[in-house]
Every structure is written in C-alpha cells, then in structure tokens.
Design an enzyme around this catalytic site. Sequence first.
Site, PDB file in Angstrom:
ATOM      1  N   LEU A  43       5.448  45.645 -56.339  1.00  0.00           N
ATOM      2  CA  LEU A  43       5.043  44.908 -57.531  1.00  0.00           C
ATOM      3  C   LEU A  43       4.096  43.794 -57.106  1.00  0.00           C
ATOM      4  O   LEU A  43       4.358  43.094 -56.126  1.00  0.00           O
ATOM      5  CB  LEU A  43       6.260  44.291 -58.235  1.00  0.00           C
ATOM      6  N   ASP A  44       3.001  43.616 -57.842  1.00  0.00           N
ATOM      7  CA  ASP A  44       2.054  42.546 -57.545  1.00  0.00           C
ATOM      8  C   ASP A  44       2.725  41.186 -57.714  1.00  0.00           C
ATOM      9  O   ASP A  44       3.698  41.052 -58.463  1.00  0.00           O
ATOM     10  CB  ASP A  44       0.846  42.633 -58.477  1.00  0.00           C
ATOM     11  N   PRO A  45       2.195  40.146 -57.057  1.00  0.00           N
ATOM     12  CA  PRO A  45       2.798  38.810 -57.174  1.00  0.00           C
ATOM     13  C   PRO A  45       2.960  38.329 -58.612  1.00  0.00           C
ATOM     14  O   PRO A  45       3.984  37.735 -58.957  1.00  0.00           O
ATOM     15  CB  PRO A  45       1.826  37.925 -56.385  1.00  0.00           C
ATOM     16  N   ALA A  47       3.454  40.071 -61.226  1.00  0.00           N
ATOM     17  CA  ALA A  47       4.334  40.947 -62.003  1.00  0.00           C
ATOM     18  C   ALA A  47       5.798  40.549 -61.849  1.00  0.00           C
ATOM     19  O   ALA A  47       6.220  39.994 -60.835  1.00  0.00           O
ATOM     20  CB  ALA A  47       4.140  42.392 -61.568  1.00  0.00           C
ATOM     21  N   ARG A 182      -3.157  47.870 -63.936  1.00  0.00           N
ATOM     22  CA  ARG A 182      -4.404  47.090 -63.853  1.00  0.00           C
ATOM     23  C   ARG A 182      -5.616  47.983 -64.064  1.00  0.00           C
ATOM     24  O   ARG A 182      -6.594  47.583 -64.698  1.00  0.00           O
ATOM     25  CB  ARG A 182      -4.508  46.406 -62.488  1.00  0.00           C
TER      26      ARG A 182
END
EC number: 5.4.99.25
Length: 297
Positions: A43-45, A47, A182
């Site tokens: 998971l991206d930061p 998110a 994204r």
Amino acid sequence: MNAPAPKPGLVIVDKPAGMTSHDVVSKLRRAFSTRKVGHAGTLDPMATGVLVVGIERGTRFLAHMVASTKAYDATIRLGAATSTDDAEGEVISTTDASGLDHRAILAEIANLTGDIMQKPTKVSAIKIDGKRAHERVRDGEEVDIPARPVTVSVFDVLDYRVDSEFYDLDVRVHCSSGTYIRALARDLGNALQVGGHLTALRRTEVGPFTLNDATPLSKLQENPELSLNLDQALTRSYPVLDITEDEGVDLSMGKWLEPRGLKGVHAAVTPSGKAVALIEEKGKRLATVFVAHPNTL
C-alpha cells in the site's frame, strides 16, 4: 532462556496514512518480537486500509494466499495531473474540469471497466532488471513500464463534487491483483483531456479479508495478537478437503496422497480441525504445495 517464538499466522492491519508498508512490518517486528514478519500487497504511504501481514510461518503462506481480487474506495481529482499520479507528486499540468459532462465521465469509466490493458504508474514497486521503478525514477532514470492485462470488475461513482476548476469523484473499485488505482485516475483524466490523479485511497478487501477483520496498527502495537492462526488462514482462503489424522501425519512429513479428482488447491483438514497443508493434484499424486504444520515443528 530465549522467549518462545510467536504463534504463526496472519495479522490483518488497518494501515494508517503517512507510512510505508515496510514501516508497518518494522513496527510489528518489534511488537511481536520476531524478525519473521512480511506483508502481501504493498500500500502506498498515502493509502489506508487492509494490509495482510504474515507472522513466523505465516510469511511463507503469503506466497500462496488467494488474493486475486481487491477492493478500494478512492477519490479521483480531475483537472490536474501529477508526477506520481497521486497527491504526493508535483502537479505537472492543470486544465479546468468544472465544465465536464458527467455522462462523458461515466462513459470513459465504462471504457476502463472489464478486461483492460493498463500501464502501471512509473512510481511503483514493480521491479525492472532487479531495481524497483520508483527507485529508478528517484535516481533520475527514464522508466517505461509496458502495459499489462488487468481486470476491473467494478468502477462505480459514489459521489462527485465540483470544486473551483476541479471535478472530484468518490469511487469504488473491485479489481484483480496488480491493478493500480492511481493509473485508473491518470487514464480517466487523460481520456477526458483534463488530467487526473488520486487524492485518497482506502483498501477495503484483499481476497477473503476485509476491513471487518482489520485492527488499527496502534492497537496491535499495544496488544500484539494474530487476526487468524494458520488453520483459520488456510480454511478462509481455500476450499477444504477433509482428511484422516494418519493422512495428516503423512502430509506433515511431505508425503503425498492418492489423487481424488480435485481441481485447484485445497486446504487439507484433519478431524481435529488442523489445516495441515495446502494440497494440489499433480499427475497421479495429491501433493503438498505448502505445509502449515511440518512434522519437524
């Protein structure tokens, strides 16, 4: 004396914003007092939401975890493109999106639904010749990741707002593993010729695991407990095949059983409820693909 190793299994974390998935792993290593901690599905930061983490032998199960589908709630901003396709990047272009026809937006969303070819975002964890794409971008390299097939089974608009020159969409997406939300935001903005990026992302499901299973990281740091032991993890993820206790002993030692006409991977469960292994028919053998309870442990 050394402290006993933690029990193996899975922790379903509700990841907070502002930290990487690896940061979560580091904190749980300290909380559970073991180095054997790993996660599935970065998971991206920015998110939040479901992050599946393996503890001890649970880390080996992650490679076999059924996570073909994932679900997200997200906010897409139309009218601005960024260098990372999300709000953490630099704005590289803006176009007034306030006059967009909502029907045109829905039509382009329909074009991004189903089996599609998607070009992953450049700032991603995908490895190119052994080095992650985001590391190459950070080092000033040009990155071109080929488009790959993904499936977007649900792409629904829950709400929308026109804010100055921007058009914000709250969406719900169900998709195959490897789909970049994204990139959906970017491609929707490009199709509408106004640019687009993601401003919020919350993962609500990973395979059979949902937010209902998840525990906030802060609570896990205070009280480190498994969400599911290995028996629960295997039976939640795969169809069950009932076996005898003797067959369970054989599987725990890496032996194979006679075939039974099964299709796909199953969790082999004894009468006592122990999910000994994941098994799959290979030729004339019913063989293990992952042993949860080896006879040596």
